[in-house]
Design a protein around this motif. Sequence first.
Motif, short mmCIF file in Angstrom:
data_model
loop_
_atom_site.label_atom_id
_atom_site.label_comp_id
_atom_site.label_asym_id
_atom_site.label_seq_id
_atom_site.Cartn_x
_atom_site.Cartn_y
_atom_site.Cartn_z
N MET A 1 0.84 -1.19 0.00
CA MET A 1 0.00 0.00 0.00
C MET A 1 0.88 1.25 0.00
N ILE A 2 0.28 2.37 -0.37
CA ILE A 2 0.92 3.68 -0.28
C ILE A 2 0.20 4.49 0.80
N PHE A 3 0.98 5.08 1.72
CA PHE A 3 0.44 6.00 2.72
C PHE A 3 1.00 7.40 2.44
N ALA A 4 0.14 8.43 2.43
CA ALA A 4 0.61 9.79 2.19
C ALA A 4 -0.29 10.79 2.91
N ASP A 5 0.16 11.93 3.20
CA ASP A 5 1.52 12.41 3.31
C ASP A 5 1.95 12.19 4.75
N CYS A 6 3.07 11.58 4.96
CA CYS A 6 3.50 11.20 6.31
C CYS A 6 4.74 11.94 6.78
N ALA A 7 5.24 12.91 5.96
CA ALA A 7 6.52 13.50 6.35
C ALA A 7 6.71 14.97 5.97
N VAL A 8 5.85 15.56 5.15
CA VAL A 8 6.17 16.90 4.64
C VAL A 8 5.16 17.98 5.06
N ASN A 9 3.88 17.80 4.73
CA ASN A 9 2.88 18.87 4.91
C ASN A 9 2.10 18.71 6.21
N PRO A 10 2.28 19.60 7.18
CA PRO A 10 1.62 19.46 8.47
C PRO A 10 0.09 19.49 8.38
N PRO B 1 -5.54 13.02 6.35
CA PRO B 1 -5.98 14.42 6.34
C PRO B 1 -4.95 15.41 6.84
N ASP B 2 -3.95 14.94 7.60
CA ASP B 2 -2.88 15.83 8.05
C ASP B 2 -1.67 15.00 8.44
N LEU B 3 -0.58 15.71 8.75
CA LEU B 3 0.68 15.03 9.01
C LEU B 3 0.65 14.22 10.31
N GLN B 4 -0.08 14.72 11.32
CA GLN B 4 -0.17 13.96 12.56
C GLN B 4 -0.77 12.59 12.30
N ALA B 5 -1.90 12.55 11.60
CA ALA B 5 -2.56 11.28 11.32
C ALA B 5 -1.67 10.38 10.47
N GLY B 6 -1.04 10.94 9.43
CA GLY B 6 -0.22 10.15 8.53
C GLY B 6 1.00 9.57 9.22
N ASN B 7 1.69 10.39 9.99
CA ASN B 7 2.90 9.93 10.66
C ASN B 7 2.58 8.89 11.72
#
Length: 334
Positions: free
Chosen positions: A168-177, A275-281
């Motif tokens: 799977m692909i997960f995004a965005d986990c590192a760039v956009n807060p 939906p945001d970097l917190q959730a993704g990371n």
Amino acid sequence: MNLLDQIKARAKANPQTIVLPESEDERTIKAAEAIIKEGIAKVTLLGNVDTVKTSAASLGVSLDGIGIVDPATTDKMTEYAEKLAEIRKSKGMTADEAKALLLNPLYFGAMMVKLGEADGMVAGAINTTGDVLRPALQIIKTSPGISTVSSCFVMIMPTAEYGQEGVMIFADCAVNPNPNAEQMAEIAYASAQSAKSIANITEPKVGMLSFSTKGSAKHELVSKVQEATKIAKERYADLVVDGEFQADAAIVAKVGASKAPGSEVAGKCNVLVFPDLQAGNIGYKLVQRLAGAEAIGPVLQGIAKPVNDLSRGCSVEDIVNVTAITVCQAQATK
């Protein structure tokens, strides 16, 4: 053959030229030798030629087949400086200022990629993400139709229950807060492209994640994801995307059919946009640790030509692997 082996095999089938600007780092020099030996890419190191040769000799590394360019002495400097000044003329940059900036290997490497003298760049072993991204954004710029640089992780599950055979692909986990709706839509499109070029996902099915499924909750955070889904569907005709979905509705067939009947991707998503970097990371780290998934990344996406950022704690193997991914991205851009 696991996914990483598949990525390397695709890279070897059509090697691209990758510039490694951090030649003062011994991991980079060792990785350059390994990349050449494996046939993954053609490699150009940036730095003082004598210093690189001395470092390689002390490490017992062969530089056979590896190009070395010194920004301080290359006869390309005047041409590069004039072109960089042209690119940055709206900021008032002069050729002399451009020349000074190009002495920084990250800027010189980005210019090589911009002008087609390299197909991609890998850096970050001794530089911050901001330092790597800045020249990429100023010189190479973003892909057509994209204004947002983002990242994705390729998640490889220990079972094939979810995604495409467990990938799977997960995004965005590192760039956009905190991406807005339009940025989320762009991340969805870029992530689908990454799914094809890196993860070998033949039919990306993108799920836009929220704590609501198809209006089950009302909140401004939900509204953002709904708007992002609408923009993505309208702007990218070939993108298979739907939402807003709770995570289980996105990946579990029975739940998707119950919560989002009629959706062509509910319960089948292999690309998840958070939906945001917190959730993704948080999401990718939980899956990595609790489910035992392998997380490859972060891989940068949305740049017109591939540039990838390493962790400063990276290993030689990490540099080799990211280079192979960058080669696959470069192949896709052509």
